[in-house]
Design an enzyme around this catalytic site. Structure first.
Site, mmCIF file in Angstrom:
data_model
loop_
_atom_site.group_PDB
_atom_site.id
_atom_site.type_symbol
_atom_site.label_atom_id
_atom_site.label_comp_id
_atom_site.label_asym_id
_atom_site.label_seq_id
_atom_site.Cartn_x
_atom_site.Cartn_y
_atom_site.Cartn_z
ATOM 1 C CB CYS A 10 -1.070 0.055 1.249
ATOM 2 S SG CYS A 10 -2.003 -1.442 1.152
ATOM 3 C CG HIS A 20 -3.132 3.151 2.467
ATOM 4 N ND1 HIS A 20 -3.480 2.958 1.302
ATOM 5 C CD2 HIS A 20 -3.204 2.048 3.111
ATOM 6 C CE1 HIS A 20 -4.082 1.587 1.257
ATOM 7 N NE2 HIS A 20 -3.646 1.077 2.339
ATOM 8 C CG ASN A 45 -6.722 -0.990 1.370
ATOM 9 O OD1 ASN A 45 -5.870 -0.683 0.374
ATOM 10 N ND2 ASN A 45 -6.161 -1.717 2.544
HETATM 11 N N1 ACO Z 1 -18.303 -9.839 8.568
HETATM 12 C C1 ACO Z 1 -18.536 -10.116 10.071
HETATM 13 N N2 ACO Z 1 -17.924 -10.412 10.796
HETATM 14 C C2 ACO Z 1 -16.395 -10.407 10.580
HETATM 15 C C3 ACO Z 1 -15.878 -10.172 9.010
HETATM 16 C C4 ACO Z 1 -17.023 -9.748 8.166
HETATM 17 N N3 ACO Z 1 -16.465 -9.352 7.052
HETATM 18 N N4 ACO Z 1 -14.704 -10.231 9.280
HETATM 19 C C5 ACO Z 1 -14.258 -10.744 10.438
HETATM 20 N N5 ACO Z 1 -15.440 -10.617 11.106
HETATM 21 C C6 ACO Z 1 -15.513 -11.075 12.706
HETATM 22 C C7 ACO Z 1 -14.072 -11.936 13.029
HETATM 23 O O1 ACO Z 1 -14.268 -13.305 12.740
HETATM 24 C C8 ACO Z 1 -14.154 -11.667 14.789
HETATM 25 O O2 ACO Z 1 -15.394 -12.630 14.937
HETATM 26 P P1 ACO Z 1 -15.024 -13.279 16.556
HETATM 27 O O3 ACO Z 1 -15.129 -12.282 17.489
HETATM 28 O O4 ACO Z 1 -16.274 -14.362 16.732
HETATM 29 O O5 ACO Z 1 -13.681 -14.240 16.594
HETATM 30 C C9 ACO Z 1 -14.870 -10.390 14.857
HETATM 31 O O6 ACO Z 1 -15.397 -9.957 13.419
HETATM 32 C C10 ACO Z 1 -13.952 -9.377 14.993
HETATM 33 O O7 ACO Z 1 -12.825 -9.434 14.278
HETATM 34 P P2 ACO Z 1 -11.388 -8.296 14.143
HETATM 35 O O8 ACO Z 1 -10.450 -9.047 13.114
HETATM 36 O O9 ACO Z 1 -10.950 -8.248 15.584
HETATM 37 O O10 ACO Z 1 -12.250 -7.039 13.576
HETATM 38 P P3 ACO Z 1 -11.504 -5.583 13.470
HETATM 39 O O11 ACO Z 1 -12.470 -4.784 14.253
HETATM 40 O O12 ACO Z 1 -10.014 -5.521 13.757
HETATM 41 O O13 ACO Z 1 -11.798 -5.171 11.991
HETATM 42 C C11 ACO Z 1 -10.421 -5.146 9.861
HETATM 43 C C12 ACO Z 1 -11.163 -6.038 10.922
HETATM 44 C C13 ACO Z 1 -11.513 -4.515 9.336
HETATM 45 C C14 ACO Z 1 -9.670 -6.224 8.962
HETATM 46 C C15 ACO Z 1 -9.468 -4.358 10.657
HETATM 47 O O14 ACO Z 1 -8.689 -5.186 11.543
HETATM 48 C C16 ACO Z 1 -8.531 -3.507 9.778
HETATM 49 O O15 ACO Z 1 -8.930 -2.771 8.905
HETATM 50 N N6 ACO Z 1 -7.343 -3.850 9.991
HETATM 51 C C17 ACO Z 1 -6.298 -2.985 9.009
HETATM 52 C C18 ACO Z 1 -6.207 -3.424 7.815
HETATM 53 C C19 ACO Z 1 -4.978 -2.481 7.086
HETATM 54 O O16 ACO Z 1 -4.768 -1.580 7.490
HETATM 55 N N7 ACO Z 1 -4.145 -2.842 6.282
HETATM 56 C C20 ACO Z 1 -3.177 -2.452 5.799
HETATM 57 C C21 ACO Z 1 -2.874 -2.087 4.524
HETATM 58 S S1 ACO Z 1 -3.192 -3.401 3.191
HETATM 59 C C22 ACO Z 1 -2.053 -3.525 2.231
HETATM 60 O O17 ACO Z 1 -1.118 -3.266 2.564
HETATM 61 C C23 ACO Z 1 -2.186 -4.554 1.256
#
Ligand code: ACO
Length: 321
Positions: free
Chosen positions: A112, A248, A278
């Site tokens: 990214c 980003h 993203n």
């Molecule tokens: N729909 C419903 N539930 C979901 C989904 C979904 N699409 N995805 C995950 N869940 C569930 C999980 O299974 C988990 O369930 P559990 O509590 O029963 O285990 C719960 O939701 C919470 O999951 P988390 O992963 O802790 O959720 P979080 O609040 O962290 O959100 C997310 C996830 C959106 C991916 C977030 O962590 C994020 O944006 N992270 C950063 C991503 C990023 O910045 N990437 C960098 C650049 S990308 C690159 O370089 C290519």
């Protein structure tokens, strides 16, 4: 001597996938995706479109905005992690499609942060007199390496491209660039297969993005905050002097947290993640082009671009538009 952005362009593929569409294919809800990411829809490349096709669209628009012709371009740098081919690189494919001949053309793989790495590299060419008209692109078709049955990643990513033309200028222009990386985090966000890595019984070929989302989230917020602070400090500036922060577009919550920690009002932050998801290396130049074309980004404005991605890699560019 400085380099200065003389034109911007961007492109999003026609096909739109909404959160409601994803509700039909994986166990998720529009409410969850909006609350956790801010994303409402993303654009996905058509089956016959590759990263270079998206890049060419954005490049043409940037060249038109800058008023330059193919024969003027003497450097092409593309940030991408989803190249059409192992080689030739996307820069060469774009060069051929645009009828540009002979100039160096290459791509940079920094997930990214790819566009920030590409812009920093092109800026060095221009300020040292090795290029007079550089085409810098961020373009991705991450949809091709997303597992569409994995709800934790498929709701996040989208395809797109953004481009700028930079040319020499006696006035800034690009004021300062800051890059960083920490490979110790390589396993938190990666695509574990590649042309050189032989699959084994323990580690079969896995061509899809894997991400420990919540761990990435924490490092992303801290790192983006520190790169912005470092950029401001090294230029003896205060956040209030920045007209537009263009981060980003990974997740609305990351951007909101960043704006709060930096005490930069969210009204001063360009937000496109809701419409685009993203788009990795394309996200910063896409957001920049949106701001320029809707009139928020005006000539003379001070812009701070920042990115963070797999690697981990990160970077910022402070510039006067
Ligand atoms: N729909 C419903 N539930 C979901 C989904 C979904 N699409 N995805 C995950 N869940 C569930 C999980 O299974 C988990 O369930 P559990 O509590 O029963 O285990 C719960 O939701 C919470 O999951 P988390 O992963 O802790 O959720 P979080 O609040 O962290 O959100 C997310 C996830 C959106 C991916 C977030 O962590 C994020 O944006 N992270 C950063 C991503 C990023 O910045 N990437 C960098 C650049 S990308 C690159 O370089 C290519």
């Amino acid at each position: 001597m400085y380099s200065r952005i003389t034109g911007t362009g961007s492109y999003l593929p026609e096909k739109v996938v909404t959160n409601a569409d994803l509700e039909k294919t994986v166990d998720t809800t529009d409410e969850w995706i909006r609350a956790r990411t801010g994303i409402e829809r993303r654009h996905i490349a058509a089956d016959d479109q590759c990263t270079s096709d998206l890049a060419v669209h954005a490049a043409r628009l940037a060249m038109t905005a800058a008023g330059v012709q193919p024969e003027d371009i003497d450097l092409i740098v593309v940030g991408t992690t989803s190249p059409d081919l192992v080689f030739p690189n996307v820069g060469c494919l774009v060069q051929e499609r645009l009828g540009i001949r002979g100039c160096p053309a290459f791509s940079i793989e920094a997930a990214c942060s790819g566009f920030i790495y590409a812009l920093t590299t092109a800026d060095r060419f221009v300020v040292t007199g090795q290029a007079k008209c550089a085409l810098v692109i961020g373009a991705e078709t991450l949809s091709r390496i997303v597992d569409w049955s994995d709800r934790s990643t498929c709701v996040i990513f989208g395809d797109g491209s953004g481009a700028v033309v930079i040319q020499p200028s006696e006035e800034p222009g690009i004021i300062s660039c800051h890059l960083g990386a920490d490979g110790r985090y390589k396993d938190l966000l990666c695509t574990p297969s590649g042309p050189s890595k032989k699959p084994t019984a323990d580690q079969p070929r896995d061509p899809f993005i894997t991400m420990k989302g919540n761990e990435v989230f924490k490092v992303a917020v801290k790192t983006l905050e520190s790169i912005v602070r470092k950029t401001l400090a090294e230029n003896n500036m205060d956040g209030s002097e920045i007209d537009w922060l263009i981060p980003h577009q990974a997740n609305n919550r990351i951007i909101q947290a960043l704006s709060k920690r930096l005490k930069m009002p969210i009204e001063k932050v360009i937000l496109t993640v809701q419409e685009q998801g993203n788009t990795s290396a394309a996200s910063v130049p896409l957001a920049l082009d949106v701001a320029v074309r809707d009139g928020r980004g005006q000539r003379g404005d001070l812009l701070l671009l920042g990115a963070f991605g797999g690697g981990f890699t990160w970077g910022s560019v402070l510039l006067r538009y």
